[in-house]
Write a protein that holds these residues in place. Structure first.
Motif, PDB file in Angstrom:
ATOM      1  N   ASN A 101      39.710  23.039  43.430  1.00  0.00           N
ATOM      2  CA  ASN A 101      38.374  23.372  43.922  1.00  0.00           C
ATOM      3  C   ASN A 101      38.395  24.509  44.937  1.00  0.00           C
ATOM      4  OD1 ASN A 101      39.494  22.042  46.100  1.00  0.00           O
ATOM      5  ND2 ASN A 101      37.984  20.409  46.180  1.00  0.00           N
ATOM      6  N   THR A 104      37.506  27.996  43.259  1.00  0.00           N
ATOM      7  CA  THR A 104      36.220  28.174  42.601  1.00  0.00           C
ATOM      8  C   THR A 104      35.584  29.520  42.906  1.00  0.00           C
ATOM      9  OG1 THR A 104      35.846  25.789  42.659  1.00  0.00           O
ATOM     10  CG2 THR A 104      33.938  27.191  42.251  1.00  0.00           C
ATOM     11  N   SER A 105      35.547  29.888  44.160  1.00  0.00           N
ATOM     12  CA  SER A 105      34.867  31.124  44.554  1.00  0.00           C
ATOM     13  C   SER A 105      35.824  32.268  44.817  1.00  0.00           C
ATOM     14  CB  SER A 105      34.024  30.876  45.815  1.00  0.00           C
ATOM     15  OG  SER A 105      34.861  30.485  46.893  1.00  0.00           O
ATOM     16  N   GLY A 138      37.172  30.918  33.932  1.00  0.00           N
ATOM     17  CA  GLY A 138      38.286  30.104  34.378  1.00  0.00           C
ATOM     18  C   GLY A 138      39.664  30.662  34.091  1.00  0.00           C
TER      19      GLY A 138
END
Length: 258
Positions: A101, A104-105, A138
């Motif tokens: 996580n 993610t950015s 991804g």
């Protein structure tokens, strides 16, 4: 030992270049972070050369930032990869502490950094490019790789998986996480395991050989596809889109017409 020295020396050169760039652009915060990483890398190099602190020298230095850990994970794999695989490799081989996580950015942050100061860093974590020259969902790559390694054609996901499997199988470690990762990958490669009833860890040599055998089947076609995509990307994309992808090919054409 020579491989670790080579990796550390390359990293030291990259960090020194990054510090100089940050100082020229008066980015003191980035310079301080890079200098701290540089000192850590230099201490690791000294320990490895002198043979002191053998326990520390036997393992890669712990990586300070999420960005750096992703960078090292991708370098080890040598191909575009999803965050989950990068995290697993970082944990198993590099003493990494990142979680999926946290990635993610990351690509968006890298793009913002590039737009504000183009080529201000030694490398950027960027998107793989699809056949539409848009960012692949991804899939992360490194800006220092040639375009042919950063684009993905129809066979590229399989080729990249096999490339990553060979890299994982070729790195020696006693970490159980590496064994579990290799086993998961081996189950998706014909001939990589001794059979469904086999017990025990996979044989890295067998996994690598099986992956190379399948890779030989796909490599020529994939190389041609990627070369064509790389040619299109070089002709149609500007510097930003060449690293982070364009929204759609039609958007790119409109921009060039205008």
């Amino acid at each position: 030992m020579s491989d670790r020295l080579d990796d550390l020396e390359r990293r030291i050169d990259e960090l020194r270049a990054g510090v100089r760039t940050a100082m020229r652009s008066k980015d003191g915060a980035t310079a301080r972070v890079l200098r701290a990483e540089l000192r850590t890398a230099e201490r690791a190099w000294d320990a490895l050369v002198s043979g002191e602190q053998p326990k520390a020298a036997a393992e890669p230095p712990r990586l300070a930032t999420v960005r750096e850990q992703v960078h090292q994970g991708l370098r080890l794999l040598g191909a575009a990869a999803q965050p989950r695989l990068i995290v697993a490799v970082s944990e198993a081989f590099l003493g990494g502490t990142i979680r999926s996580n946290q990635l993610t950015s990351l690509r968006r942050d890298e793009e913002r950094s590039f737009r504000s100061a183009p080529y201000g860093r030694p490398y950027y974590l960027c998107a793989a490019l699809t056949d539409r020259l848009s960012p692949a969902r991804g899939l992360l790559t490194l800006s220092t790789w040639p375009l042919e390694r950063r684009v993905v054609g129809p066979l590229s996901p399989r080729v990249d998986f096999l490339t990553c499997a060979i890299a994982v199988a070729s790195h020696e470690t006693e970490d159980e996480r590496a064994t579990r990762l290799l086993l998961r990958m081996a189950r998706n490669i014909p001939g990589a395991t001794a059979g469904s009833g086999a017990l025990g860890p996979p044989d890295p040599g067998r996994v690598a050989d099986a992956a190379r055998a399948e890779l030989a089947v796909h490599a020529e076609r994939d190389t041609r596809d990627r070369a064509e995509l790389a040619r299109r990307a070089a002709e149609q994309l500007d510097d930003v889109a060449g690293l982070f992808g364009a929204a759609t090919l039609s958007t790119i054409k409109k921009e060039y017409v205008s």
